[in-house]
Design an enzyme around this catalytic site. Structure first.
Site, PDB file in Angstrom:
ATOM      1  CG  ASP A   1      35.767  37.764  35.538  1.00 40.02           C
ATOM      2  OD1 ASP A   1      36.885  38.039  35.065  1.00 40.02           O
ATOM      3  OD2 ASP A   1      34.945  38.625  35.903  1.00 40.02           O
TER       4      ASP A   1
ATOM      5  CE  LYS B   1      37.841  41.597  35.292  1.00 45.10           C
ATOM      6  NZ  LYS B   1      36.856  40.850  36.113  1.00 45.10           N
TER       7      LYS B   1
ATOM      8  CG  ASP C   1      51.988  35.857  34.928  1.00 46.12           C
ATOM      9  OD1 ASP C   1      53.141  36.185  34.546  1.00 46.12           O
ATOM     10  OD2 ASP C   1      51.734  35.557  36.098  1.00 46.12           O
TER      11      ASP C   1
HETATM   12  P1  XMP Z   1      27.894  43.391  39.642  1.00 42.10           P
HETATM   13  O1  XMP Z   1      27.698  42.873  41.012  1.00 42.10           O
HETATM   14  O2  XMP Z   1      28.537  44.736  39.563  1.00 42.10           O
HETATM   15  O3  XMP Z   1      28.923  42.330  39.000  1.00 42.10           O
HETATM   16  O4  XMP Z   1      26.655  43.306  38.786  1.00 42.10           O
HETATM   17  C1  XMP Z   1      29.639  42.557  37.835  1.00 42.10           C
HETATM   18  C2  XMP Z   1      30.576  41.409  37.610  1.00 42.10           C
HETATM   19  O5  XMP Z   1      31.383  41.662  36.492  1.00 42.10           O
HETATM   20  C3  XMP Z   1      32.738  41.833  36.905  1.00 42.10           C
HETATM   21  N1  XMP Z   1      33.165  43.038  36.257  1.00 42.10           N
HETATM   22  C4  XMP Z   1      33.985  43.110  35.239  1.00 42.10           C
HETATM   23  N2  XMP Z   1      34.647  42.169  34.612  1.00 42.10           N
HETATM   24  N3  XMP Z   1      35.517  43.787  33.133  1.00 42.10           N
HETATM   25  C5  XMP Z   1      35.428  42.510  33.553  1.00 42.10           C
HETATM   26  O6  XMP Z   1      36.080  41.642  32.964  1.00 42.10           O
HETATM   27  C6  XMP Z   1      34.855  44.773  33.744  1.00 42.10           C
HETATM   28  O7  XMP Z   1      34.911  45.922  33.345  1.00 42.10           O
HETATM   29  C7  XMP Z   1      34.069  44.412  34.847  1.00 42.10           C
HETATM   30  N4  XMP Z   1      33.286  45.128  35.640  1.00 42.10           N
HETATM   31  C8  XMP Z   1      32.733  44.256  36.512  1.00 42.10           C
HETATM   32  C9  XMP Z   1      32.774  41.926  38.390  1.00 42.10           C
HETATM   33  O8  XMP Z   1      33.943  41.346  38.919  1.00 42.10           O
HETATM   34  C10 XMP Z   1      31.536  41.145  38.756  1.00 42.10           C
HETATM   35  O9  XMP Z   1      31.815  39.761  38.758  1.00 42.10           O
END
Ligand code: XMP
Length: 215
Positions: free
Chosen positions: A58, A60, A63
């Site tokens: 992950d 994200k 660039d």
């Molecule tokens: P939690 O602790 O909230 O972790 O259960 C969630 C995980 O997902 C990531 N995260 C996202 N990643 N789009 C993403 O690409 C999103 O909308 C999003 N929301 C949460 C967050 O960084 C963590 O690893």
């Protein structure tokens, strides 16, 4: 059955311990900056050695195409796929996809994010991002469990596997989203598992709940 993906946003020592504890109950692991910056990218191999599960990076990535290409080449020496942003444009996303595809690795596009701040800038373009993911024949999208109706629409528009964060710590409800998902999709859970007193027990709880609700 819908798959369970653990978000392992921990330092190295805790991450390895939790990976070992939950390995029988999770289908995939998501590794991001907190873990890689507190160790190194080689942690991905260590985690794979422990649990033999799919690992998604992950990062994200967001660039220009030339830099995205370099980031994808360096990152995808490890892991099974990488998460990229789409608001930077189709050319930037293509640059990652064109590195990942020949390696048989996944490119997964963020559409609408799960946190409240996503409403202002990213929600207005999220449908277009989902349509772009479909056009580029990517391997999946990320869409929010915190907004079930948006999750449904983004899944429909992309017609791709969905990785959905937001259950647990962010308030998303498994009961509400499970009926939107199918066996190609992943529910991402982090803190509700790794911050609990007993991560193994909590991973088992979520796995069994997903199984029961999937019927
Ligand atoms: P939690 O602790 O909230 O972790 O259960 C969630 C995980 O997902 C990531 N995260 C996202 N990643 N789009 C993403 O690409 C999103 O909308 C999003 N929301 C949460 C967050 O960084 C963590 O690893």
């Amino acid at each position: 059955m819908v798959k369970l993906m653990l978000a392992l946003d921990l330092d190295k020592e805790r991450a390895l311990k939790v990976a070992e504890e939950v390995k029988d109950y999770v289908d995939a692991i998501k590794v991001g900056y907190p873990l890689v910056l507190s160790s190194s990218l080689e942690i991905v191999k260590e985690i794979k050695d422990i649990c033999e599960k799919e690992v998604i990076l992950d990062f994200k990535v967001a660039d220009i195409p030339a830099t995205n290409e370099k980031i994808a080449k360096l990152s995808l020496r490890y892991g099974d796929g990488i998460i990229v942003h789409g608001f930077v444009g189709e050319d930037s996303v293509k640059a990652v996809r064109d590195v990942a595809k020949p390696l048989n690795k996944k490119t997964i596009l963020v559409t609408e994010m799960s946190h409240p701040g996503a409403l202002r800038f990213i929600q207005p373009i999220a449908n277009e991002l989902a349509i772009m993911a479909k056009k580029l024949e990517l391997d999946g999208i990320v869409a929010p469990s915190t907004r079930p109706e948006r999750l449904r629409e983004l899944k429909h528009l992309s017609n791709l596997p969905v990785l959905t964060p937001g259950v647990g710590a962010q308030g998303g409800r498994l009961e509400e989203i499970i009926k939107i998902l199918d066996e190609n999709d992943y529910i991402i859970i982090g803190r509700a598992i790794y911050n609990s007193e007993d991560p193994k027990k909590m991973a088992k709880y979520y796995k069994e709940k997903i199984r029961a609700l999937s019927k």
